[in-house]
Design an enzyme around this catalytic site. Structure first.
Site, short mmCIF file in Angstrom:
data_model
loop_
_atom_site.label_atom_id
_atom_site.label_comp_id
_atom_site.label_asym_id
_atom_site.label_seq_id
_atom_site.Cartn_x
_atom_site.Cartn_y
_atom_site.Cartn_z
N ASP A 7 22.24 22.56 34.95
CA ASP A 7 22.93 23.64 35.63
C ASP A 7 24.37 23.63 35.09
O ASP A 7 24.77 22.66 34.40
CB ASP A 7 22.90 23.38 37.15
CG ASP A 7 23.73 24.38 37.93
OD1 ASP A 7 23.55 25.59 37.72
OD2 ASP A 7 24.55 23.95 38.76
N LEU A 8 25.17 24.62 35.40
CA LEU A 8 26.56 24.66 34.93
C LEU A 8 27.56 24.29 36.02
O LEU A 8 28.17 23.23 35.98
CB LEU A 8 26.87 26.05 34.34
CG LEU A 8 26.12 26.40 33.06
CD1 LEU A 8 26.40 27.84 32.63
CD2 LEU A 8 26.47 25.43 31.94
N ASP A 9 27.77 25.18 36.99
CA ASP A 9 28.79 24.96 38.02
C ASP A 9 28.53 23.69 38.83
O ASP A 9 27.44 23.50 39.36
CB ASP A 9 28.86 26.16 38.98
CG ASP A 9 29.40 27.41 38.31
OD1 ASP A 9 30.37 27.31 37.54
OD2 ASP A 9 28.84 28.50 38.57
N TRP A 19 32.65 28.51 41.90
CA TRP A 19 31.70 28.82 40.85
C TRP A 19 32.39 29.68 39.80
O TRP A 19 33.34 30.40 40.09
CB TRP A 19 30.50 29.56 41.43
CG TRP A 19 29.79 28.75 42.46
CD1 TRP A 19 28.79 27.84 42.23
CD2 TRP A 19 30.04 28.75 43.87
NE1 TRP A 19 28.40 27.28 43.43
CE2 TRP A 19 29.15 27.81 44.45
CE3 TRP A 19 30.93 29.42 44.70
CZ2 TRP A 19 29.13 27.55 45.81
CZ3 TRP A 19 30.90 29.15 46.06
CH2 TRP A 19 30.01 28.24 46.60
N SER A 66 21.10 28.38 34.80
CA SER A 66 22.18 28.70 35.72
C SER A 66 21.92 30.03 36.41
O SER A 66 21.62 31.02 35.75
CB SER A 66 23.51 28.77 34.97
OG SER A 66 24.56 29.17 35.82
N ARG A 67 22.08 30.04 37.74
CA ARG A 67 21.84 31.25 38.53
C ARG A 67 23.13 32.05 38.75
O ARG A 67 23.24 32.78 39.71
CB ARG A 67 21.25 30.88 39.90
CG ARG A 67 19.89 30.27 39.84
CD ARG A 67 19.26 29.97 41.20
NE ARG A 67 20.15 29.26 42.10
CZ ARG A 67 20.68 29.79 43.21
NH1 ARG A 67 20.41 31.02 43.56
NH2 ARG A 67 21.47 29.09 43.97
N LYS A 97 15.46 29.66 39.75
CA LYS A 97 15.39 28.63 38.71
C LYS A 97 13.95 28.50 38.20
O LYS A 97 13.73 28.11 37.07
CB LYS A 97 15.85 27.27 39.25
CG LYS A 97 17.32 27.20 39.60
CD LYS A 97 18.19 26.85 38.44
CE LYS A 97 19.64 26.82 38.91
NZ LYS A 97 20.51 26.05 38.08
N ASP A 120 23.44 20.42 40.91
CA ASP A 120 24.21 19.99 42.08
C ASP A 120 23.67 20.55 43.40
O ASP A 120 24.09 20.12 44.46
CB ASP A 120 25.67 20.38 41.94
CG ASP A 120 25.86 21.89 42.02
OD1 ASP A 120 26.54 22.36 42.95
OD2 ASP A 120 25.30 22.61 41.17
#
Length: 165
Positions: A7-9, A19, A66-67, A97, A120
């Site tokens: 994931d990113l954030d 975010w 990533s959403r 996801k 996360d």
């Protein structure tokens, strides 16, 4: 594991306590820190570049799931942090996801048991676990300690039974 998905954030980076889709571009480097127009400091977690470099050097594939509601911002940050070249697949858009993983597995031709996912958000971890993919909850950004057990597992699984510990 053959494929590491991130994931990113709050996993790869911290977008100033929020975010990336809540930041205000354009971004600029100021005194060695990446800032948005509200002077919010956006940073990679300290071990991320080293982790990505090591995974690539060892021949692993790497993907993003990533959403975010702001894919353009996420892609811009990947470029500004100079890490975009590490990723073999990028699923960066709002939605499930599960859809991200379906597309990643088809694109990279990787089986579920060869993937590990880091995120996360507990709900994302649980969603991906529900389809049989190893998933790790990241609480304070990605670290080598979180990734290391999956590197060891790959080595042990690939050894002939007589050599595995």
């Amino acid at each position: 594991m053959k494929l590491f998905v991130f994931d990113l954030d709050f996993t790869i980076w911290n977008a100033g306590g929020t975010w990336c889709d809540s930041t205000h571009p354009p971004f600029a480097w100021k005194e060695g820190k990446l800032k948005d127009q509200e002077n919010r400091w956006i940073y990679l977690y300290p071990e991320v570049k080293e982790i990505l470099s090591e995974l690539k050097a060892e021949g692993h594939m790497i993907a993003i799931a990533s959403r975010t509601n702001a894919p353009t911002i996420a892609k811009q940050l990947l470029h500004m942090f100079e890490i975009d070249h590490f990723f073999d697949a990028r699923e960066i858009y709002p939605g499930s996801k599960l859809t991200h993983f379906d597309r990643i597995m088809k694109e990279l031709k990787v089986a579920k048991n060869d993937i590990v996912f880091f995120d996360d958000e507990y709900r994302n971890v649980e969603d991906i676990r529900s389809i049989g993919i190893e998933s790790v909850l990241v609480t304070n950004g990605l670290t080598k300690d979180l990734v290391k057990p999956y590197l060891t597992r790959t080595i042990a699984r690939d050894l002939p039974q007589s050599e595995a510990c």
